[in-house]
Design an enzyme around this catalytic site. Structure first.
Site: not given
Lengths: 376, 323
Positions: A253, A257, A266
């Protein structure tokens, strides 16, 4: 044919250097260009949607940048009679089945014009809660088999979804009922901020297939041709009555998100930059160019066509009138109770509207005040 | 007419509906070979085959989740949840999808799912075989809920559920599965959803109940010195408001009986309807006789938990004494 790389990943597209390009049997030049058109369509939809969100024209939006090869490669392996059960990450996959862009953009605008009848496109509604649509797909596939029909189903979910009970129950049901189903996992390594390592101790997600007594295959999720080929084999198995297959497409990814997410807290930013350099649409473009199948003119024509479709789509979505309050009650039940009519009459009285009226909307129709940050 | 027990009437309804409509199928745990743990589905496997009476894996969310997909493929699934408290895993599917999917498709697709299950206590069973979960189901938009008290209604309401275009939950009072006996029409028989039944006419006080509590209310009525009306709701959603208000207007005194815990139970909804729409008809407070707000107990003390004839009589006497 695909070659199998270390880690069991199937791959067709080479790197233009040491790794040679392969070919997929049965795909002619026109088919190869169709795949490209679909990739560009989804990429354009995704990039424009992020812009529309920033402009306040759609609400919180789940980004699928660099997931296009998984969606296009697998969807192209299906027949029109086959059913697609998308998660929110595949919110625009219906474009490949003819759902208008305006419908999908309306969905992200929180407007009932984002409704469609699944039977019109063989595309189920976008599933927001994780993995709960997996049993639906298993049920449809099983139900088709019971009726002696040849349709199969595919359901999409992420790596995080494999931790959900609904995934397990759906996969197990499909296996036990020999349902013609493809369980397509887009393993992009992240469930919002939770990495795969915190999701499972299994060496690969495809290993989970063993426990259900179904084949599990791993494929390079950035390689549209490898995804196509692996899905086509799974579809053939399903249609032949051999039951479900688990396909793990391995990706990364390289985007947040969703528009409400800031992954800098993160994610490994160096890895993201590396993934962006080898993103799936560019990789396929290189493949087509090495085969001499894509000219600059064709590329521009396809891209501008997709951009025009989006311009028209957002214009149509924004032109939708504010939903009438009656829609609250109209479709909840096929045979509504008398209380619905009473509630609507009272609501209209308070809103100062009448059945014949049609006065101004009680509140703006835009996405302002959309749900809490990170809700999707 | 034949005399059947309540569970035999359920079985009869399933036979008739599967025979009538080739798109109806039954799925659940142990419904096939075993014929269901209460034998509610006995005989269906032999008669209709393994494709229409399906023994599923032990997975309640999977049963209801696949039922959604079965609807999309043109089936009318009848899901059995083996026990009340075992149905909780299916609430995820019920709340997130079953009650919403039609709205989500703009009315494009119907989801004619029936969920049936034995419910309720008093049967000397282990923990979690005794719950009255109706509130969870009633509270979920897009879902209808029926609870029969008699064999004839068990058949007719189940048939109505199977034929209804919307999802319907039918809770069957297992306490009286084999003790409630009564005449049941043969062949096709439907009791429309949303219509209460006046189990007993009276003029002084109304006892409102459903399921196994109808029998408790009737026995309380036998004991009471007053003229007591017993209203069997039969369908909790949609509620037959007209029947409730008519009885309240007639007697002016209402006692609500429910086996489930008190807080936010179905009786609370009935009390709210009476407060909103019958306030001038009432001569005294609306009283509730319910299970307590505690976990359903082990069976050695379950009789203390269950609303009893004595508790209903006590509430009725208090109300009669009030005015």
């Amino acid at each position: 044919m695909a070659q199998v790389l270390s880690g069991g990943l199937r791959r067709v597209i080479g790197d233009g250097e040491g790794v040679p390009d392969g070919r997929v049997d049965g795909l002619d030049d026109a088919d190869l260009l169709d795949l490209y058109r679909s990739l560009v369509l989804l990429r354009t939809y995704d990039e424009r949607s992020v812009v529309y969100h920033r402009q306040g024209r759609i609400g919180t939006y789940a980004i699928f940048w660099n997931h296009e090869a998984m969606q296009v490669g697998s969807a192209h392996a299906l027949a029109d009679e086959d059913w697609i059960f998308p998660s929110y990450r595949e919110s625009a996959i219906g474009l490949l089945r003819g759902i208008p862009a305006s419908t999908l953009l309306s969905w992200w605008r929180g407007h009932p014009a984002g409704w469609w009848n699944p039977a019109d496109y063989n595309v189920a509604s976008i599933c927001v809660p994780i993995a709960t649509h997996v049993p639906h797909a298993a049920g449809l596939a099983w139900g088709k088999r019971l009726r002696g029909e040849s349709a199969v189903a595919i359901t999409y979910f992420g790596d995080g979804a494999t931790s959900e009970g609904a995934f397990h129950e759906g996969a197990n049901f499909a296996a036990v009922m020999r349902a013609p189903l493809i369980l397509f996992c887009n393993n992009n390594g992240w469930a919002i901020s939770t990495p795969l390592a915190a999701q499972t101790r299994a060496e690969t997600l495809a290993d989970k297939a063993v426990g259900y007594g179904m084949p599990g295959v791993r494929v390079d999720g950035g390689d549209v041709l490898a995804v196509f080929e692996a899905t086509r084999e799974a579809v053939e198995r399903a249609r032949a009555g051999e039951g479900p297959t688990f396909v793990e497409a391995v990706s990364y990814r390289a985007a947040p998100h969703a528009t409400a997410d800031d992954p800098r807290a993160y994610i490994d930013l160096a890895r993201v930059e590396e993934e962006k350099r080898r993103e799936c649409v560019g990789r396929y473009e290189g493949y087509l160019r090495r085969l001499g199948l894509l000219s600059d003119e064709e590329r521009e024509e396809i891209r501008s066509g997709a951009a025009a479709l989006m311009r028209e789509g957002i214009a149509r979505a924004e032109a939708e009138p504010a939903p009438d309050p009656s829609i609250l009650f109209e479709h909840a039940l096929a045979s509504p109770p008398p209380s619905f009519a009473q509630d609507l009459a009272e609501l209209r009285r308070i809103l100062g509207r009448t059945e014949a009226g049609g006065a101004a909307s009680p509140r703006p129709s835009g996405p302002e005040g959309a749900g809490p940050e990170g809700s999707v | 007419m034949r005399e059947l027990t309540l569970v035999e009437a359920v079985n009869d309804a399933l036979h008739v509906e599967l025979e009538r409509d080739g798109s109806v199928l039954v799925l659940g745990e142990d419904v096939g070979r075993a014929g269901g743990v209460f034998r509610a589905t006995a005989g269906l496997l032999d008669r209709f085959g393994p494709d229409r009476c399906v023994d599923t894996p032990l997975a309640e969310a999977g049963i209801l989740g696949t039922a959604v997909g079965l609807c999309m493929a043109g089936w009318r699934p009848v899901c059995e949840m083996q026990y009340d408290a075992f149905s909780y895993p299916c609430l995820d599917q019920l709340i997130t999808h079953v009650g919403r999917y039609r709205w989500r498709t703009g009315g494009g697709m119907d989801f004619p799912i029936t969920i049936r299950m034995p419910y309720g206590g008093g049967v000397r069973a282990p923990e979690l075989h005794d719950d009255s979960p109706e509130t969870y189901y009633v509270h979920t938009p897009g879902v209808k809920v029926a609870i029969p008290a008699t064999p004839a209604d068990a058949k007719g309401l189940l048939a109505a559920a199977v034929r209804d275009p919307d999802p319907v939950v039918v809770l069957e009072p297992k306490l009286v599965y084999r003790t409630a006996r009564g005449e049941v029409p043969e062949g096709e028989y439907v009791v429309q959803l949303g219509q209460a039944r006046l189990a007993r006419e009276g003029s002084d006080l109304t006892l409102v109940a459903y399921g196994a509590m109808v029998g408790v209310a009737e026995r309380a009525a036998d004991v009471l010195e007053a003229s007591v009306e017993v209203l069997d709701l039969r369908t909790l959603k949609p509620l037959d408001e007209e029947a409730l208000l008519a009885s309240a207007a007639k007697t002016g005194r209402v006692v609500l009986v429910q086996e489930a815990p008190r807080t936010c139970g179905y009786a609370a909804e009935l009390a709210a309807v009476l407060a909103e729409k019958a306030i001038l008809d009432l001569r005294g407070p609306v009283l509730r006789v319910t299970g307590y707000d505690v976990p359903y107990p082990y069976w050695a003390i379950e009789d203390a938990y269950m609303p009893s004839v004595a508790r209903v009589v006590d509430a009725a006497r208090r109300l009669l004494a009030f005015a």
